[in-house]
Design an enzyme around this catalytic site. Structure first.
Site, mmCIF file in Angstrom:
data_model
loop_
_atom_site.group_PDB
_atom_site.id
_atom_site.type_symbol
_atom_site.label_atom_id
_atom_site.label_comp_id
_atom_site.label_asym_id
_atom_site.label_seq_id
_atom_site.Cartn_x
_atom_site.Cartn_y
_atom_site.Cartn_z
ATOM 1 N N LYS A 49 0.848 -1.186 0.000
ATOM 2 C CA LYS A 49 0.000 0.000 0.000
ATOM 3 C C LYS A 49 0.883 1.235 0.000
ATOM 4 C CE LYS A 49 -4.291 1.660 0.751
ATOM 5 N NZ LYS A 49 -5.452 1.320 -0.078
ATOM 6 N N CYS A 146 -1.717 10.459 -6.420
ATOM 7 C CA CYS A 146 -2.961 10.204 -5.691
ATOM 8 C C CYS A 146 -3.862 11.432 -5.741
ATOM 9 C CB CYS A 146 -2.679 9.834 -4.241
ATOM 10 S SG CYS A 146 -4.186 9.457 -3.317
#
Length: 345
Positions: A49, A146
Site C-alpha cells: 500500500k 494520488c
C-alpha cells in the site's frame, strides 16, 4: 507449442520477475495478511500500500463504488490514502514472512510511499537507511499521483513541484548507496502531447544510462474528478471531496495504454514503463505490453476478484501468446503498428 515454451517473465529495472503480472499499490495491500496472499499468489512481485509516515484511516465513508459495464467492473474511489503507516510495511518480521512465504522464492518486494510532503517522503527514505530494512527491499515506488487527499495538490500535475521531488528523491543516499534498489514513480494520467514531452524531459536526465537511478514509471493512477450520481436520492454516491473520486478499471484502459505508448516513445530505454489501468484479462495485459510496457499492474480487478486474478490473467496471456506463436514478451513488446490508410478491419 507447449505451455512450458511460453515465458512471461521479465526484467523490470534490474529486478527479475517470474511473471509480468503484478499487483498495483492500492486494493488488497493494506494488511499483512493481504500482502502475504499476494506473496503466495502468481503475481510477479508484491507491491505494498502507498505508505505515509504515520497511519491514516483515510477519508470518510462512503468512499468507493463500483460501476458495472457489461461483464467488466470499473470503480470510483476517494479513499484518501488509508494505510498502516510506513513502519508497518518495513517491519523486519513482516519482511521475513513475505520472503519465507513467497512463491517463487525471491519474489521482489516493492515498497510504495506517498508522503504528504516532499519532506515526509525523504524522511521515510532516511528511515530505510537507519533501520537497515532497505536490505530486504527490491524497489521503492513513489506515488506522485494520488488525487484523493483533500487539500493536497497532485504532485504529478504541478511541474515545478514535481521536478523538485524528482531531483531530491533520486539524489537520496538510499539509492546511491544501494545501486540494486530500483526507484519507480507512479504517475497520474496525462492527456496532451506537450505534457508527455515535459514530463519525459524531467525524467530522462535521471535515467540509469545517464548516471541516474530512475528505473521505471507506472502509467497510470486513477483519473481524478470523476463523479458518480444516484438519481433516486439525487445525491453523489461518494461522500469525500464533494463526491468526487478517481476513476479506475476498464473505463480508463484506453487512456492508460495511450500513456504507456506516449512515454515509451519519449523515455530513455533504461527507464521501463509499467502499464496500469483496466487490466482484467490476458488480452488486456498483451495490449499494454504491445504498447511498450515491460510489466503490468492490476488494481480494480484485484479488488473485485482477489489474488487468484494473477494466475488467471497470466494463463490467458500465455494462451494468447501461444496462439500467436510468441515465446517471450520481447517478441511483441512495443511493436504496436499504426493501421494503414484506408485499411479495413
Amino acid at each position: 507449442m507447449e505451455a512450458a515454451d511460453v515465458d512471461i517473465g521479465c526484467h523490470l529495472a534490474g529486478l527479475h520477475l517470474s511473471s509480468c503480472i503484478l499487483n498495483a499499490s492500492g486494493p488488497r495491500t493494506n494488511t499483512e495478511q493481504q500482502l502475504l496472499e499476494i506473496a503466495r499468489s502468481s503475481a510477479g512481485a508484491v507491491c505494498s500500500k502507498s505508505a505515509t509516515l504515520e497511519e491514516r484511516s483515510g477519508n470518510d465513508q462512503p468512499r468507493y463504488t463500483e460501476i458495472q459495464l457489461g461483464d467488466r467492473t470499473s470503480s470510483i474511489n476517494s479513499e484518501g490514502l488509508p494505510n498502516k503507516g510506513f513502519a508497518a510495511y518495513t517491519e523486519a518480521s513482516l519482511l521475513r514472512r513475505l520472503r519465507e512465504s513467497a512463491e517463487p522464492a525471491g519474489k521482489p518486494y516493492i515498497l510504495s510511499i506517498s508522503g504528504l510532503s516532499l519532506q515526509e517522503n525523504l524522511r521515510m527514505l532516511d528511515l530505510l537507511l537507519e533501520s537497515g530494512s532497505v536490505e530486504h527491499l527490491s524497489a521503492v515506488e513513489v506515488n506522485v499521483a494520488c488525487p484523493n487527499v483533500p487539500g493536497k495538490p497532485l504532485v504529478g500535475y504541478d511541474f515545478p513541484q514535481f521536478e523538485a521531488v524528482l531531483k531530491e528523491i533520486s539524489a537520496h543516499p538510499v539509492f546511491t548507496a544501494n545501486p540494486t534498489l530500483a526507484l519507480g514513480f507512479k504517475l497520474p494520467p496525462y492527456l496532451d502531447a506537450p505534457l508527455f514531452d515535459a514530463v519525459a524531459g524531467m525524467l530522462n536526465p535521471l535515467a540509469k544510462s545517464k548516471g541516474g537511478v530512475l528505473g521505471y514509471v507506472v502509467c497510470c493512477n486513477t483519473l481524478g474528478s470523476a463523479l458518480a450520481v444516484d438519481v433516486e436520492t439525487e445525491t453523489t454516491v461518494l461522500h469525500p471531496k464533494g463526491g468526487f473520486g478517481g476513476l479506475g478499471g476498464p473505463v480508463v484502459r484506453y487512456l492508460a495504454m495511450g500513456n504507456v505508448s506516449h512515454f515509451r516513445s519519449r523515455l530513455d530505454e533504461s527507464i521501463h514503463v509499467v502499464g496500469c489501468g483496466g487490466v482484467c484479462t490476458g488480452e488486456d495485459a498483451f495490449a499494454h505490453i504491445l504498447c511498450g510496457a515491460t510489466a503490468v499492474q492490476v488494481a480494480t480487478q484485484h479488488r473485485v476478484e482477489g489474488p487468484t486474478c494473477f494466475y488467471r490473467i497470466a494463463e490467458e496471456l500465455k494462451d494468447l501468446m501461444r496462439r500467436k506463436g510468441y515465446k517471450r514478451l520481447e517478441d511483441f513488446r512495443g511493436k504496436l503498428k499504426v493501421r494503414g490508410k484506408d485499411s479495413k478491419l
